[in-house]
Design an enzyme around this catalytic site. Structure first.
Site, PDB file in Angstrom:
ATOM      1  CE  LYS A   1      -0.062   2.311   3.253  1.00  0.00           C
ATOM      2  NZ  LYS A   1       0.068   3.100   4.497  1.00  0.00           N
TER       3      LYS A   1
ATOM      4  CB  ALA B   1       8.443   0.085   5.554  1.00  0.00           C
ATOM      5  N   GLY B   2       5.635   2.104   6.337  1.00  0.00           N
ATOM      6  CA  GLY B   2       4.664   2.971   5.652  1.00  0.00           C
ATOM      7  C   GLY B   2       4.083   2.350   4.405  1.00  0.00           C
TER       8      GLY B   2
ATOM      9  N   PRO C   1       9.016  -4.395   3.230  1.00  0.00           N
ATOM     10  CG  PRO C   1      10.486  -2.679   2.649  1.00  0.00           C
ATOM     11  CD  PRO C   1       9.353  -3.489   2.121  1.00  0.00           C
TER      12      PRO C   1
ATOM     13  CG  ASP D   1      -3.428   1.833   6.381  1.00  0.00           C
ATOM     14  OD1 ASP D   1      -4.206   2.798   6.412  1.00  0.00           O
ATOM     15  OD2 ASP D   1      -2.186   1.940   6.422  1.00  0.00           O
TER      16      ASP D   1
ATOM     17  N   GLY E   1       2.163  -0.519   4.608  1.00  0.00           N
ATOM     18  CA  GLY E   1       0.990  -1.312   5.009  1.00  0.00           C
ATOM     19  C   GLY E   1       1.194  -2.808   4.910  1.00  0.00           C
ATOM     20  N   GLY E   2       2.413  -3.264   5.122  1.00  0.00           N
ATOM     21  CA  GLY E   2       2.721  -4.682   4.920  1.00  0.00           C
ATOM     22  C   GLY E   2       1.821  -5.618   5.717  1.00  0.00           C
TER      23      GLY E   2
ATOM     24  CB  SER F   1      -2.726  -3.261   6.450  1.00  0.00           C
ATOM     25  OG  SER F   1      -2.429  -2.529   7.615  1.00  0.00           O
ATOM     26  CB  ALA F   2      -0.632  -5.788   2.260  1.00  0.00           C
TER      27      ALA F   2
HETATM   28  O1  C5P Z   1      -5.335   1.110  12.986  1.00  0.00           O
HETATM   29  P1  C5P Z   1      -3.942   0.658  13.236  1.00  0.00           P
HETATM   30  O2  C5P Z   1      -3.845  -0.414  14.278  1.00  0.00           O
HETATM   31  O3  C5P Z   1      -3.197   0.292  11.991  1.00  0.00           O
HETATM   32  O4  C5P Z   1      -3.183   1.930  13.828  1.00  0.00           O
HETATM   33  C1  C5P Z   1      -1.924   1.854  14.453  1.00  0.00           C
HETATM   34  C2  C5P Z   1      -1.723   3.117  15.308  1.00  0.00           C
HETATM   35  O5  C5P Z   1      -1.626   4.260  14.462  1.00  0.00           O
HETATM   36  C3  C5P Z   1      -2.874   3.408  16.232  1.00  0.00           C
HETATM   37  O6  C5P Z   1      -2.706   2.793  17.470  1.00  0.00           O
HETATM   38  C4  C5P Z   1      -2.823   4.903  16.360  1.00  0.00           C
HETATM   39  O7  C5P Z   1      -1.834   5.279  17.296  1.00  0.00           O
HETATM   40  C5  C5P Z   1      -2.311   5.352  15.025  1.00  0.00           C
HETATM   41  N1  C5P Z   1      -3.371   5.785  14.090  1.00  0.00           N
HETATM   42  C6  C5P Z   1      -3.979   7.020  14.277  1.00  0.00           C
HETATM   43  N2  C5P Z   1      -4.925   7.446  13.394  1.00  0.00           N
HETATM   44  C7  C5P Z   1      -5.269   6.707  12.335  1.00  0.00           C
HETATM   45  C8  C5P Z   1      -4.664   5.436  12.128  1.00  0.00           C
HETATM   46  C9  C5P Z   1      -3.721   5.015  13.018  1.00  0.00           C
HETATM   47  O8  C5P Z   1      -3.660   7.742  15.238  1.00  0.00           O
HETATM   48  N3  C5P Z   1      -6.160   7.171  11.467  1.00  0.00           N
END
Ligand code: C5P
Length: 280
Positions: free
Chosen positions: A17, A105-106, A102, A144, A108-109, A111-112
């Site tokens: 992602k 790494a931003g 990776p 994500d 979304g590994g 999540s994917a």
């Molecule tokens: O939803 P996810 O578990 O992937 O999010 C990881 C962390 O990123 C959350 O615990 C939160 O600290 C932060 N987050 C956020 N706002 C979002 C998505 C994620 O603050 N829209």
């Protein structure tokens, strides 16, 4: 439910992602942030395979298997359990994950992988659920994950789970992904945001006029991100250079594959992880 063929093996790709833009609007009382983002996905990604198994198991292989971990808290396994629970079945599946994306790494590994597990096991267990039903489970697994279930360019709002169409067709656009090898956790980058709302995303806006509002906070945690962005800019030929998600991976979009390859040759001198791919 359909009968399973013994020995049947199925494969599903887990595209990486990227966020072509990521605007932060406000911090919510539940600790999450309201965002507006343009999600896109690449041909490059992980691969998840399933075969018949006694109970649920996961083996992680590939370049980033180490940092991804084999643990029970792996998001693909959590997705498998969540789907089995929702379907009211005992989960039998031997999963194998080829981990190329990776970690932290931003891209979304995790999540994917979770989204791929939902799509794959929906087929493997003969559920054949409508996407909407998978999206509801996905939203509980992570912000994500719903976008990763769709795995096509789309607009995201809310925590990232409220999806809509993105009017510009970007399929086939060459993209270079570069990661300097520094793992960056998402939570601290969100926490480092200065909380200035610089405005939302108008559907179909020119991507170059949009932003990633997490860049400054990511650079404060991992200064090398600024260097990656500068090197990508200096390499030339890109329509767009931007950090993805909470970093540290940065992306460059190119008008054609030759321009992407030329930039990749320049960036390669830095010895960072990089891959040339295209948008789905
Ligand atoms: O939803 P996810 O578990 O992937 O999010 C990881 C962390 O990123 C959350 O615990 C939160 O600290 C932060 N987050 C956020 N706002 C979002 C998505 C994620 O603050 N829209």
């Amino acid at each position: 439910m359909q009968a399973r063929e013994p020995g049947k093996m199925l494969t599903e790709s887990a595209p990486a992602k990227i966020n072509l833009a990521l605007h932060l609007r406000r911090r919510r009382s539940d600790g999450y942030h309201e965002i507006e983002t343009v999600f896109a996905f690449t041909r490059f990604g992980d691969t998840l395979t399933v075969a018949a198994g006694d109970g649920l198991s996961l083996v992680v292989e590939g370049e980033f298997a180490g940092p991804a971990g084999q643990g029970a808290d792996n998001l693909a396994l959590r997705a498998a359990r969540a789907l089995a629970d929702a379907a009211g079945i005992a989960p039998d599946a031997a999963l194998r994950l080829e981990k190329r994306i990776p970690v932290a790494a931003g891209l979304g590994g995790g999540s994917a992988d979770a989204a791929a597990a939902l799509r794959l096991l929906d087929r493997f267990w003969g559920l054949d659920w409508p996407e909407e039903r998978l999206l509801t489970i996905a939203a509980r697994l992570g912000s994500d994950v719903p976008a990763c279930v769709v795995s096509r360019t789309c607009f995201g709002a809310g925590r990232g789970e409220v999806l809509g169409p993105w009017p510009t067709v970007l399929t086939g656009r060459p993209v270079l992904l570069v990661n300097p090898g520094v793992a960056v956790s998402t939570g601290p980058v969100f926490a480092g945001w200065d909380q200035f709302d610089l405005g939302g995303i108008v559907a179909g806006a020119e991507l170059a006029t949009l932003r990633n509002d997490m860049t400054a906070a990511a650079v404060a945690i991992a200064p090398v991100v600024a260097e990656v962005l500068a090197v990508l800019q200096q390499a030339g030929g890109a329509d767009l250079v931007r950090m993805s998600g909470s970093g540290a991976t940065c992306l460059a979009l190119f008008p054609d594959a030759a321009a992407c390859t030329r930039a990749a040759a320049v960036v390669a001198r830095r010895g960072w992880w990089q891959t040339e791919t295209e948008l789905l």
